[in-house]
Structure formats: structure tokens, C-alpha cells
Design a protein around this motif. Structure first.
Motif, PDB file in Angstrom:
ATOM      1  N   TYR A  27      41.897  40.277  52.186  1.00  0.00           N
ATOM      2  CA  TYR A  27      41.310  40.517  50.864  1.00  0.00           C
ATOM      3  C   TYR A  27      41.630  41.925  50.388  1.00  0.00           C
ATOM      4  O   TYR A  27      41.973  42.138  49.216  1.00  0.00           O
ATOM      5  CB  TYR A  27      39.796  40.319  50.941  1.00  0.00           C
ATOM      6  CG  TYR A  27      39.073  40.639  49.650  1.00  0.00           C
ATOM      7  CD1 TYR A  27      38.972  39.695  48.645  1.00  0.00           C
ATOM      8  CD2 TYR A  27      38.511  41.892  49.451  1.00  0.00           C
ATOM      9  CE1 TYR A  27      38.322  39.986  47.455  1.00  0.00           C
ATOM     10  CE2 TYR A  27      37.857  42.200  48.269  1.00  0.00           C
ATOM     11  CZ  TYR A  27      37.757  41.248  47.281  1.00  0.00           C
ATOM     12  OH  TYR A  27      37.120  41.543  46.114  1.00  0.00           O
ATOM     13  N   ARG A  30      45.173  42.146  49.160  1.00  0.00           N
ATOM     14  CA  ARG A  30      45.346  41.520  47.844  1.00  0.00           C
ATOM     15  C   ARG A  30      44.763  42.408  46.751  1.00  0.00           C
ATOM     16  O   ARG A  30      45.338  42.560  45.675  1.00  0.00           O
ATOM     17  CB  ARG A  30      44.670  40.144  47.817  1.00  0.00           C
ATOM     18  CG  ARG A  30      45.369  39.063  48.616  1.00  0.00           C
ATOM     19  CD  ARG A  30      44.866  37.684  48.219  1.00  0.00           C
ATOM     20  NE  ARG A  30      43.414  37.565  48.363  1.00  0.00           N
ATOM     21  CZ  ARG A  30      42.804  37.193  49.473  1.00  0.00           C
ATOM     22  NH1 ARG A  30      43.523  36.902  50.553  1.00  0.00           N
ATOM     23  NH2 ARG A  30      41.490  37.097  49.527  1.00  0.00           N
ATOM     24  N   THR A  31      43.606  43.002  47.050  1.00  0.00           N
ATOM     25  CA  THR A  31      42.934  43.839  46.063  1.00  0.00           C
ATOM     26  C   THR A  31      43.752  45.085  45.747  1.00  0.00           C
ATOM     27  O   THR A  31      43.962  45.435  44.577  1.00  0.00           O
ATOM     28  CB  THR A  31      41.537  44.246  46.567  1.00  0.00           C
ATOM     29  OG1 THR A  31      40.761  43.063  46.807  1.00  0.00           O
ATOM     30  CG2 THR A  31      40.821  45.106  45.539  1.00  0.00           C
ATOM     31  N   GLN A  34      46.630  44.818  43.448  1.00  0.00           N
ATOM     32  CA  GLN A  34      46.352  44.675  42.021  1.00  0.00           C
ATOM     33  C   GLN A  34      46.163  46.019  41.324  1.00  0.00           C
ATOM     34  O   GLN A  34      46.121  46.071  40.091  1.00  0.00           O
ATOM     35  CB  GLN A  34      45.094  43.828  41.829  1.00  0.00           C
ATOM     36  CG  GLN A  34      45.219  42.405  42.360  1.00  0.00           C
ATOM     37  CD  GLN A  34      43.889  41.672  42.352  1.00  0.00           C
ATOM     38  OE1 GLN A  34      42.884  42.195  41.883  1.00  0.00           O
ATOM     39  NE2 GLN A  34      43.883  40.465  42.881  1.00  0.00           N
ATOM     40  N   ASP A 265      36.823  45.765  44.210  1.00  0.00           N
ATOM     41  CA  ASP A 265      37.438  44.789  43.321  1.00  0.00           C
ATOM     42  C   ASP A 265      37.205  45.173  41.858  1.00  0.00           C
ATOM     43  O   ASP A 265      38.097  45.037  41.013  1.00  0.00           O
ATOM     44  CB  ASP A 265      36.857  43.407  43.601  1.00  0.00           C
ATOM     45  CG  ASP A 265      37.639  42.302  42.916  1.00  0.00           C
ATOM     46  OD1 ASP A 265      38.873  42.377  42.926  1.00  0.00           O
ATOM     47  OD2 ASP A 265      37.022  41.390  42.349  1.00  0.00           O
ATOM     48  N   THR A 268      39.431  48.334  40.838  1.00  0.00           N
ATOM     49  CA  THR A 268      40.892  48.250  40.855  1.00  0.00           C
ATOM     50  C   THR A 268      41.507  48.205  39.464  1.00  0.00           C
ATOM     51  O   THR A 268      42.650  48.615  39.271  1.00  0.00           O
ATOM     52  CB  THR A 268      41.375  47.011  41.634  1.00  0.00           C
ATOM     53  OG1 THR A 268      40.759  45.843  41.083  1.00  0.00           O
ATOM     54  CG2 THR A 268      41.042  47.131  43.101  1.00  0.00           C
TER      55      THR A 268
END
Length: 323
Positions: A27, A30-31, A34, A265, A268
Motif C-alpha cells: 500500500y 502504491r501511495t 501517486q 493517502d 499525497t
């Protein structure tokens, strides 16, 4: 048998924990992928991969004077010339180098006054906050080169925060608690806190507090007095505010991986990083400092003296008089 059942149960718990940890790492990657990246000259930064294991790392954190990502009706936009902005052409409103030492689990902040008079490579003597504004020749790369040239500090990571990012971070942790010795106000930054003591600043007032360079405080007779420290007082407030942000994030559950993931999250979309910092760099940093106490954060400010250069108020490097 019961011992076998206990062993099996223990193994199941370990497997679930391992899978959860693996999921959090995935996770995180992926975060981080971004997060917007800032274009930099390859030679401007010293990537972590070029450092010996366990070597301290320097994060250059720049607060830029940009309202680009704020809502059209945000009060911060009042009286400002708004429009499309990018890293080139921006002025750096806040400049901090955060030094992280994994070996000693220690962090410290060195703040640079925005009006500090320095030699900007290729552009002569100017205030340090103009390094970002030299068109195609400027931007973060020139600011890093300026810091290296004048102070011999290598930068390993670059983090850029605009007004919207700042407000998003403060909003995510439900405001920030600060202590005020007296009522304060600043008509330029729209700061207004009518009561002394502990105050919970929302995103708007937190930004006004951090930006304030024309702060006034109310004395015991009810008169408003100007803070003579201007930018130096602002640096002190920003360093104090940084501790309070960290403490507030922990209070809101940042030590819980799931809660921290939600906070990250949200952030970001509002911050920008250099193109060389990886998710694993940040994961390793988080693991090392997972129990870090914000009260142990060491803060430093360059010793300076007031001066006039280029027809405007500036600051020159001076000699420290204490500590």
C-alpha cells in the motif's frame, strides 16, 4: 493436543501479521507512487543509494508561496494575483533542512530566513528565496545548489508544500494545538486569536499563524504591539508548530499503521517530492522513527544580522552570541 493447538494458533497469528505487513508495504509503495514529482537536475541531489548504510539524510522542505491548489473562494486568495503556477517562478516562503540520523534516532531542523543574502550560483548576490524564481535556470535545483555553495550541505530528499498542502495536512489531523502568551493578530496573513492560552488552530488559522511576518500581540493594557522579530520570530513559531503537528498526528493515531496510511493517502495529492526518493526510503525511515518523540526534535536557526541590500531589507550571516 493443547500445545499443538497453541502452536498452530501462534503460527496463524504470525502469518496474518506477516501478510498485513506485506500489505502495508504494498500500500505504501502504491501511495508514494501517486505523489507528484518535481523535476530536478540529477546532480542537484545526492540520492540515498549513494550514501553509506546508516548515514544521516537531509530533507530540504520548502513551503512555496503558491495558492494554485486552493479553492477559488478561499480567503487566502484575497488580494493575490492567482493563476497557473509551477515550481519554476515560485518563491520559497519557508526553507528548512531536516537532518535525520538513523544511527542515533535523532532529527533536527535548520531554518533559513527567506531574506538571507547569499551567493546564488550564476546569478550573484540575492536573497535566498529568489533562487526558485529564476525562470528555466531556477527552481529547486538552483536552491539546492545555493545551499550547497553557501553552507556545504548536501540534500538527499526534496519535499515541496504549497498553501493547499499545508491546509490539507492540518485538516487531516483535526487542527493543531498551540500555546499563546497573549492575544495575537496579523492583518496580512489573516491571523486572529483573541485569547491567550491553549488554542486549537483550524487549517485557515494554522496557515495564518505559520505565515505571519507582521504579528501583533496585545499587552496587559489592551494595546496592540508589533513583534520586532518579524521573520526570525516566524521561524521560531514554525519550528514550534512543527513539533505540535507531529504531536497532534501521534495523538490522532499516526503510530497505528492503518491510521497513518489514511493520513498519508490524503497528503499525497498535496505535496511533491523529488524524483529519486523511493517508497522504500520512506518505509525504512518510518520504521526507524516509529517511536520518535517530537519533544526531542532539535531546532536550529542561522545567526544573522539585519541589513539593506538591493534597496530592500535583507539578512546577513552573523556571529552566534549564545548556544
Amino acid at each position: 493436543t493443547w500445545p499443538q493447538r497453541l502452536l498452530i494458533s501462534f503460527n496463524v497469528v504470525c502469518i496474518v501479521a506477516a501478510l498485513s505487513a506485506a500489505g502495508m508495504v504494498a500500500y505504501a509503495k502504491r501511495t508514494v507512487a501517486q505523489i507528484p514529482r518535481i523535476t530536478l537536475d540529477r546532480g542537484a541531489i545526492v540520492p540515498v543509494e549513494d550514501l553509506p548504510p546508516g548515514e544521516p539524510q537531509n530533507f530540504l522542505i520548502v513551503g512555496v508561496d503558491s495558492d494554485e491548489n486552493l479553492a477559488p473562494d478561499d480567503p487566502v486568495r484575497d488580494g493575490r494575483d492567482s493563476g497557473p503556477e509551477r515550481s519554476v517562478g515560485l518563491r520559497s516562503d519557508t526553507i528548512m533542512v531536516v537532518r535525520i540520523d538513523p544511527g542515533e534516532t535523532q532529527a533536527r531542523i535548520l531554518s533559513f530566513p527567506r531574506d538571507l543574502w547569499v551567493d546564488i550560483p550564476g546569478h550573484g548576490k540575492q536573497r535566498i528565496n529568489t533562487a526558485m524564481a529564476y525562470g528555466v535556470d531556477g527552481g529547486p535545483s538552483l536552491l539546492m545548489a545555493t545551499i550547497k555553495s553557501n553552507f556545504d550541505i548536501d540534500i538527499n530528499h526534496y519535499v515541496q508544500v504549497d498553501f493547499a498542502a499545508f491546509k490539507t495536512i492540518v485538516g487531516q489531523i483535526g487542527g493543531v494545538k498551540v500555546y499563546l502568551n497573549a492575544p495575537v493578530r496579523d492583518g496580512h496573513s489573516q491571523l486572529y486569536q483573541p485569547n491567550a492560552g491553549c488554542s486549537l488552530l483550524d487549517a485557515d488559522q494554522a496557515l495564518a499563524y505559520a505565515r505571519s511576518r507582521h504579528l501583533q500581540y496585545q499587552d496587559e493594557n489592551g494595546r496592540w504591539r508589533s513583534d520586532p522579530g518579524s521573520d526570525l520570530s516566524r521561524i521560531t513559531r514554525q519550528q514550534y508548530f512543527t513539533r505540535k503537528v507531529l504531536s497532534r498526528a501521534i495523538e490522532k493515531g499516526a503510530r497505528n499503521p492503518a491510521t497513518l496510511a489514511r493520513m498519508v493517502d490524503t497528503a499525497t495529492t498535496s505535496i511533491a517530492l523529488d524524483p529519486f526518493t523511493t517508497a522504500q526510503d520512506l518505509i525504512n525511515l518510518g520504521r526507524t522513527f516509529k517511536n520518535f518523540d517530537p519533544q526531542t526534535l532539535v531546532t536550529d536557526t542561522l545567526p544573522v544580522v539585519d541589513a539593506t541590500r538591493g534597496g530592500a531589507a535583507s539578512m546577513l550571516r552573523g556571529v552566534a552570541t549564545d548556544g
